[in-house]
Design a protein around this motif. Structure first.
Motif, PDB file in Angstrom:
ATOM      1  N   ALA A  63       0.834  -1.208   0.000  1.00 35.68           N
ATOM      2  CA  ALA A  63       0.000   0.000   0.000  1.00 35.68           C
ATOM      3  C   ALA A  63       0.863   1.251   0.000  1.00 35.68           C
ATOM      4  O   ALA A  63       0.512   2.251  -0.628  1.00 35.68           O
ATOM      5  CB  ALA A  63      -0.931   0.010   1.215  1.00 35.68           C
ATOM      6  N   GLY A  64       1.986   1.201   0.654  1.00 28.13           N
ATOM      7  CA  GLY A  64       2.885   2.353   0.677  1.00 28.13           C
ATOM      8  C   GLY A  64       3.618   2.566  -0.626  1.00 28.13           C
ATOM      9  O   GLY A  64       4.121   3.661  -0.895  1.00 28.13           O
ATOM     10  N   MET A  65       3.719   1.543  -1.453  1.00 29.53           N
ATOM     11  CA  MET A  65       4.433   1.656  -2.717  1.00 29.53           C
ATOM     12  C   MET A  65       3.554   2.139  -3.875  1.00 29.53           C
ATOM     13  O   MET A  65       4.042   2.295  -4.983  1.00 29.53           O
ATOM     14  CB  MET A  65       5.052   0.308  -3.079  1.00 29.53           C
ATOM     15  N   VAL A  66       2.294   2.378  -3.622  1.00 32.61           N
ATOM     16  CA  VAL A  66       1.386   2.835  -4.680  1.00 32.61           C
ATOM     17  C   VAL A  66       1.767   4.233  -5.143  1.00 32.61           C
ATOM     18  O   VAL A  66       1.638   4.555  -6.320  1.00 32.61           O
ATOM     19  CB  VAL A  66      -0.078   2.777  -4.185  1.00 32.61           C
ATOM     20  N   ASN A  67       2.242   5.062  -4.262  1.00 26.99           N
ATOM     21  CA  ASN A  67       2.676   6.430  -4.565  1.00 26.99           C
ATOM     22  C   ASN A  67       1.534   7.265  -5.158  1.00 26.99           C
ATOM     23  O   ASN A  67       1.671   7.922  -6.180  1.00 26.99           O
ATOM     24  CB  ASN A  67       3.894   6.439  -5.491  1.00 26.99           C
ATOM     25  N   GLN A  68       0.426   7.256  -4.487  1.00 32.41           N
ATOM     26  CA  GLN A  68      -0.724   8.048  -4.906  1.00 32.41           C
ATOM     27  C   GLN A  68      -0.547   9.499  -4.463  1.00 32.41           C
ATOM     28  O   GLN A  68       0.309   9.805  -3.654  1.00 32.41           O
ATOM     29  CB  GLN A  68      -2.017   7.444  -4.341  1.00 32.41           C
ATOM     30  N   GLU A  69      -1.359  10.362  -5.004  1.00 28.81           N
ATOM     31  CA  GLU A  69      -1.231  11.795  -4.721  1.00 28.81           C
ATOM     32  C   GLU A  69      -1.590  12.135  -3.277  1.00 28.81           C
ATOM     33  O   GLU A  69      -1.060  13.079  -2.708  1.00 28.81           O
ATOM     34  CB  GLU A  69      -2.108  12.591  -5.684  1.00 28.81           C
ATOM     35  N   SER A  70      -2.464  11.374  -2.672  1.00 36.03           N
ATOM     36  CA  SER A  70      -2.843  11.664  -1.286  1.00 36.03           C
ATOM     37  C   SER A  70      -1.714  11.337  -0.313  1.00 36.03           C
ATOM     38  O   SER A  70      -1.736  11.789   0.822  1.00 36.03           O
ATOM     39  CB  SER A  70      -4.092  10.865  -0.899  1.00 36.03           C
ATOM     40  N   SER A  71      -0.717  10.596  -0.761  1.00 39.46           N
ATOM     41  CA  SER A  71       0.396  10.256   0.130  1.00 39.46           C
ATOM     42  C   SER A  71       1.288  11.457   0.422  1.00 39.46           C
ATOM     43  O   SER A  71       2.180  11.370   1.244  1.00 39.46           O
ATOM     44  CB  SER A  71       1.246   9.130  -0.472  1.00 39.46           C
ATOM     45  N   ARG A  72       1.034  12.554  -0.222  1.00 37.02           N
ATOM     46  CA  ARG A  72       1.793  13.776   0.044  1.00 37.02           C
ATOM     47  C   ARG A  72       1.058  14.682   1.037  1.00 37.02           C
ATOM     48  O   ARG A  72       1.423  15.826   1.224  1.00 37.02           O
ATOM     49  CB  ARG A  72       2.057  14.511  -1.255  1.00 37.02           C
ATOM     50  N   ILE A 135     -10.867   8.323   1.241  1.00 37.35           N
ATOM     51  CA  ILE A 135     -12.134   8.631   0.573  1.00 37.35           C
ATOM     52  C   ILE A 135     -12.465  10.114   0.724  1.00 37.35           C
ATOM     53  O   ILE A 135     -12.905  10.765  -0.232  1.00 37.35           O
ATOM     54  CB  ILE A 135     -13.259   7.727   1.109  1.00 37.35           C
ATOM     55  N   VAL A 136     -12.232  10.663   1.898  1.00 32.82           N
ATOM     56  CA  VAL A 136     -12.444  12.096   2.110  1.00 32.82           C
ATOM     57  C   VAL A 136     -11.530  12.910   1.203  1.00 32.82           C
ATOM     58  O   VAL A 136     -11.951  13.907   0.591  1.00 32.82           O
ATOM     59  CB  VAL A 136     -12.235  12.474   3.600  1.00 32.82           C
ATOM     60  N   TYR A 137     -10.278  12.485   1.058  1.00 32.47           N
ATOM     61  CA  TYR A 137      -9.338  13.175   0.179  1.00 32.47           C
ATOM     62  C   TYR A 137      -9.810  13.134  -1.273  1.00 32.47           C
ATOM     63  O   TYR A 137      -9.718  14.118  -1.992  1.00 32.47           O
ATOM     64  CB  TYR A 137      -7.943  12.558   0.303  1.00 32.47           C
ATOM     65  N   ILE A 138     -10.310  11.982  -1.701  1.00 36.24           N
ATOM     66  CA  ILE A 138     -10.809  11.855  -3.074  1.00 36.24           C
ATOM     67  C   ILE A 138     -11.984  12.791  -3.302  1.00 36.24           C
ATOM     68  O   ILE A 138     -12.087  13.451  -4.341  1.00 36.24           O
ATOM     69  CB  ILE A 138     -11.186  10.386  -3.379  1.00 36.24           C
ATOM     70  N   ILE A 139     -12.877  12.868  -2.332  1.00 42.04           N
ATOM     71  CA  ILE A 139     -14.050  13.745  -2.468  1.00 42.04           C
ATOM     72  C   ILE A 139     -13.624  15.211  -2.524  1.00 42.04           C
ATOM     73  O   ILE A 139     -14.143  15.995  -3.323  1.00 42.04           O
ATOM     74  CB  ILE A 139     -15.040  13.484  -1.315  1.00 42.04           C
ATOM     75  N   LEU A 140     -12.654  15.595  -1.693  1.00 44.28           N
ATOM     76  CA  LEU A 140     -12.207  16.987  -1.658  1.00 44.28           C
ATOM     77  C   LEU A 140     -11.453  17.397  -2.920  1.00 44.28           C
ATOM     78  O   LEU A 140     -11.504  18.539  -3.345  1.00 44.28           O
ATOM     79  CB  LEU A 140     -11.325  17.236  -0.432  1.00 44.28           C
ATOM     80  N   HIS A 141     -10.717  16.466  -3.538  1.00 42.60           N
ATOM     81  CA  HIS A 141      -9.898  16.762  -4.713  1.00 42.60           C
ATOM     82  C   HIS A 141     -10.354  15.936  -5.917  1.00 42.60           C
ATOM     83  O   HIS A 141      -9.525  15.384  -6.637  1.00 42.60           O
ATOM     84  CB  HIS A 141      -8.422  16.472  -4.411  1.00 42.60           C
ATOM     85  N   LEU A 142     -11.638  15.888  -6.150  1.00 41.73           N
ATOM     86  CA  LEU A 142     -12.204  14.990  -7.150  1.00 41.73           C
ATOM     87  C   LEU A 142     -11.698  15.263  -8.560  1.00 41.73           C
ATOM     88  O   LEU A 142     -11.392  14.339  -9.301  1.00 41.73           O
ATOM     89  CB  LEU A 142     -13.739  15.061  -7.110  1.00 41.73           C
ATOM     90  N   GLY A 143     -11.543  16.471  -8.959  1.00 43.59           N
ATOM     91  CA  GLY A 143     -11.151  16.769 -10.326  1.00 43.59           C
ATOM     92  C   GLY A 143      -9.663  16.625 -10.591  1.00 43.59           C
ATOM     93  O   GLY A 143      -9.246  16.374 -11.717  1.00 43.59           O
ATOM     94  N   SER A 144      -8.829  16.747  -9.571  1.00 38.39           N
ATOM     95  CA  SER A 144      -7.385  16.792  -9.799  1.00 38.39           C
ATOM     96  C   SER A 144      -6.641  15.569  -9.275  1.00 38.39           C
ATOM     97  O   SER A 144      -5.416  15.599  -9.165  1.00 38.39           O
ATOM     98  CB  SER A 144      -6.819  18.047  -9.118  1.00 38.39           C
ATOM     99  N   ARG A 149      -4.753   5.250  -8.875  1.00 36.77           N
ATOM    100  CA  ARG A 149      -3.809   5.038  -7.777  1.00 36.77           C
ATOM    101  C   ARG A 149      -4.484   5.157  -6.421  1.00 36.77           C
ATOM    102  O   ARG A 149      -4.145   4.429  -5.487  1.00 36.77           O
ATOM    103  CB  ARG A 149      -2.667   6.034  -7.872  1.00 36.77           C
ATOM    104  N   GLU A 150      -5.418   6.074  -6.306  1.00 35.91           N
ATOM    105  CA  GLU A 150      -6.131   6.224  -5.034  1.00 35.91           C
ATOM    106  C   GLU A 150      -6.948   4.966  -4.719  1.00 35.91           C
ATOM    107  O   GLU A 150      -6.956   4.497  -3.581  1.00 35.91           O
ATOM    108  CB  GLU A 150      -7.045   7.455  -5.062  1.00 35.91           C
ATOM    109  N   ALA A 152      -6.279   1.984  -5.884  1.00 32.69           N
ATOM    110  CA  ALA A 152      -5.321   0.906  -5.593  1.00 32.69           C
ATOM    111  C   ALA A 152      -4.884   0.969  -4.126  1.00 32.69           C
ATOM    112  O   ALA A 152      -4.742  -0.068  -3.460  1.00 32.69           O
ATOM    113  CB  ALA A 152      -4.112   1.016  -6.519  1.00 32.69           C
ATOM    114  N   TYR A 153      -4.676   2.191  -3.633  1.00 29.23           N
ATOM    115  CA  TYR A 153      -4.313   2.378  -2.224  1.00 29.23           C
ATOM    116  C   TYR A 153      -5.449   1.912  -1.311  1.00 29.23           C
ATOM    117  O   TYR A 153      -5.223   1.209  -0.322  1.00 29.23           O
ATOM    118  CB  TYR A 153      -3.986   3.850  -1.982  1.00 29.23           C
ATOM    119  N   ILE A 154      -6.667   2.294  -1.664  1.00 31.09           N
ATOM    120  CA  ILE A 154      -7.826   1.859  -0.874  1.00 31.09           C
ATOM    121  C   ILE A 154      -7.981   0.338  -0.956  1.00 31.09           C
ATOM    122  O   ILE A 154      -8.288  -0.325   0.042  1.00 31.09           O
ATOM    123  CB  ILE A 154      -9.105   2.576  -1.350  1.00 31.09           C
ATOM    124  N   PHE A 155      -7.750  -0.221  -2.141  1.00 35.70           N
ATOM    125  CA  PHE A 155      -7.842  -1.677  -2.305  1.00 35.70           C
ATOM    126  C   PHE A 155      -6.837  -2.394  -1.408  1.00 35.70           C
ATOM    127  O   PHE A 155      -7.170  -3.417  -0.795  1.00 35.70           O
ATOM    128  CB  PHE A 155      -7.612  -2.074  -3.767  1.00 35.70           C
TER     129      PHE A 155
END
Length: 186
Positions: A63-72, A135-144, A149-150, A152-155
């Motif tokens: 899960a840590g290796m997915v490198n999704q945008e929310s990991s920042r 999920i909250v992060y995805i909702i807040l930044h839905l367009g960008s 990857r998000e 995959a991280y949730i999966f």
């Protein structure tokens, strides 16, 4: 100051031997936790405990290796990092369970089996928090946000939770028949 929380489970007294020597006798007076199976089955449970602990660690690392945008984002990263604490504690409990006898003293039980169970529940709670925050992060930044990857991280976290749930069921079924026996000496 370090305190021994198991000191009340032992009685200590001195006695005089037949040869006139003073000897300290220490007797365990606490409860014994008796496993409901034989030594051969305990060896199998050792492998299952270590195997599930390492599998959960592998899933969490993936899960840590997915490198999704929310990991920042700190409120996504810190709960993820904190999952490693109870998971490491769970591995420590599984390793200490390797050497315990079938008739365990309270210290053996609490540093082995009870540690595994409590750490597993803590890791599951933190993984659930990670899923919710992502999920909250995805909702807040839905367009960008890159949804692939998000998700995959949730999966990975959902896979972690499902494997942990299966291991929790195994734990309850395997160690549910454990009996507690009072010590004969006082």
């Amino acid at each position: 100051m370090i305190k021994n929380k198991y000191k009340d489970d032992y009685s200590w007294f001195t006695r005089l031997t037949d040869k006139g020597r003073v000897v300290d006798d220490i007797c365990y007076t606490g409860d014994y936790y008796i496993l409901p199976f034989n030594m051969e089955r305990k060896k199998k449970t050792n492998l299952v405990n270590i195997g599930f602990s390492v599998l959960l660690l592998g899933i969490l690392t993936a899960a840590g290796m997915v490198n999704q945008e929310s990991s920042r984002t700190f409120w996504i990263v810190y709960p993820y990092i904190f999952i490693f604490l109870p998971l490491g504690y769970m591995i420590l409990g599984a390793v200490s369970y390797l050497s315990v006898p079938l008739r365990m003293q309270k210290a053996h039980y609490e540093t082995g089996l009870a540690r595994i169970n409590h750490s597993l529940k803590g890791a599951m709670a933190l993984a659930s928090v990670c899923v919710i925050l992502t999920i909250v992060y995805i909702i807040l930044h839905l367009g960008s946000v890159s949804l692939g990857r998000e998700f995959a991280y949730i999966f990975c976290h959902c896979l972690f939770l499902s494997v942990a749930f299966l291991y929790n069921r195994y734990y309850n079924r395997t160690y549910g028949g454990m009996t507690i026996e009072k010590a004969q000496t006082k």
